[in-house]
Design a protein around this motif. Sequence first.
Motif, PDB file in Angstrom:
ATOM      1  N   SER A  62      -5.850 -11.838  30.333  1.00 50.92           N
ATOM      2  CA  SER A  62      -4.804 -12.852  30.310  1.00 50.92           C
ATOM      3  C   SER A  62      -5.417 -14.215  30.596  1.00 50.92           C
ATOM      4  CB  SER A  62      -3.740 -12.527  31.362  1.00 50.92           C
ATOM      5  OG  SER A  62      -4.328 -12.531  32.631  1.00 50.92           O
ATOM      6  N   LEU A  69      -0.678  -8.754  21.854  1.00 47.33           N
ATOM      7  CA  LEU A  69       0.208  -7.703  22.322  1.00 47.33           C
ATOM      8  C   LEU A  69      -0.528  -6.364  22.188  1.00 47.33           C
ATOM      9  CD1 LEU A  69       3.180  -8.161  23.074  1.00 47.33           C
ATOM     10  CD2 LEU A  69       3.773  -7.573  20.722  1.00 47.33           C
ATOM     11  N   ALA A  73       3.040  -1.827  21.993  1.00 47.44           N
ATOM     12  CA  ALA A  73       4.213  -2.701  22.037  1.00 47.44           C
ATOM     13  C   ALA A  73       4.559  -3.213  20.636  1.00 47.44           C
ATOM     14  CB  ALA A  73       3.950  -3.876  22.984  1.00 47.44           C
ATOM     15  N   GLU A 154       5.862  -6.023  27.451  1.00 45.36           N
ATOM     16  CA  GLU A 154       4.569  -6.716  27.262  1.00 45.36           C
ATOM     17  C   GLU A 154       4.694  -8.004  26.442  1.00 45.36           C
ATOM     18  OE1 GLU A 154       5.117  -3.566  26.434  1.00 45.36           O
ATOM     19  OE2 GLU A 154       3.522  -2.236  27.157  1.00 45.36           O
TER      20      GLU A 154
END
Lengths: 332, 143
Positions: A62, A69, A73, A154
């Motif tokens: 991150s 993604l 997800a 997510e």
Amino acid sequence: MVTPLALAEVLAPHGAEDANSIHDLRRLSGGANMETWAFDLVQDGVAEPLILRRSPLVPGESGTAVSALPLSAEAALLPLVAEQGVPVPTVLCALSESDTLGPGYIMSRERGEALPGRILADDRYTAARRHLARQCGETLARLHRVNPEQLPREVPNQTLAERLDGHQRSLDRFGNASLVHQLALNWLRQHAPSPQRHCLLHGDFRNGNLLVDEQGLVAVLDWELAHCGDPAEDLGYLCGNVWRFGYSDKPVGGFGDYDELLAGYREVAGWAPDMDTIHYWEVFCALGWGLVCLTMVDLYRSGADPTLERAAVGRRVSESEMDLLLLLEDRL
Amino acid sequence: MSHTDAKELLAAVQGFLRQSVLPQLEGFDAYTTRVAANSLAIVSREIAARDDILELDREAGSRWLGPAAGASPDEENHPAARALSLALRDGRLQVSGAFIDYLRERTLRQMAIDNPRYSGFKQARQRWPELAAAAGLAEPSNS
């Protein structure tokens, strides 16, 4: 390794018997940060055309510019947008990290062309090019209707200020080498619109991720950058010069005009963003493209992905700088 | 006769990739081989033009941040550009017309190395003909 046997194993619940059930397996080119494979699942002499999408790399940490993604997800997202009338492939099965082929998923292979060069130049797409901008507007309005409460957890959901802070961290991490990127980020901070709406965005809705046939849009692909934000972002992004593939006089993906895109959007949504807001997101798109290029360089330098493709994309940073200077002319 | 110089070697490898290797390949390998040949073309153009960009950065550094920001002439990582970038981030640099012109000329020069076929490069040379001419990158008038 992607092999017919490995595919047959995960597709056993869908009727695959052994490696001989998998025909014509091949890696498709295009798609710099994802492996895409095409193959046919053959049962009783009938071939079902399928696509495997997998990411052999660990998803980006991150705080990087490209926070993709997880593919699980993405696989969960497709049915949600399909419900709203967005044309997307049908997901057959999701593959977790513990699967040999995972993480990733297998989906239907729709017929059509996704290569921008062909969509923009081939005579067979002349009629499609006339409808495409309007169809993109209609499709974006539909996907923006997805109920945010149904989204996989997510899916990133940041404010614009948070994302601009993230961009500054990226510039700092990559060594503050680009004056133009810093100039553009300062401008984006000073001119941030106050969004009236917040919804699901595709995040990478552009020529190259649109499957097209002679009539126009067939399917919207590559949902890995889906996130929540100002709906105008998806429209401005589609108009970024980098996604016009040389046809700069056609602002919408190299194939259409602003008014067609906005008319299509307005018809379904009942409203459309103004041109200043579209321009803002074109600037955001150009900076984002520069950061994607720098992220690729970072992946190359760290050894995480030592391929030539990654190293070479690093030399496309100057395209983003050029676009930014052109976009910001008379606006600084 | 001297030995083969760096530019000649780069040209020879490019020719080998494009004329001997590429015709035998298709799909992903052909695509990557084209990327390889293009990358060598970038290196050839950079060898010829990089010093001009470093000089431009040095001048800009000393003009807007003082003589100390010019940094050592043989430094490869554009230290003056980085110092200017940090000043811009921290609000220590007032953006003027002359400063924007520096960014435009620098980007024109870098673009000429990285991808002279990019659509934005042509647009920029049309919009800023004087800067392009100063950088030796003017558009041919009959194009």
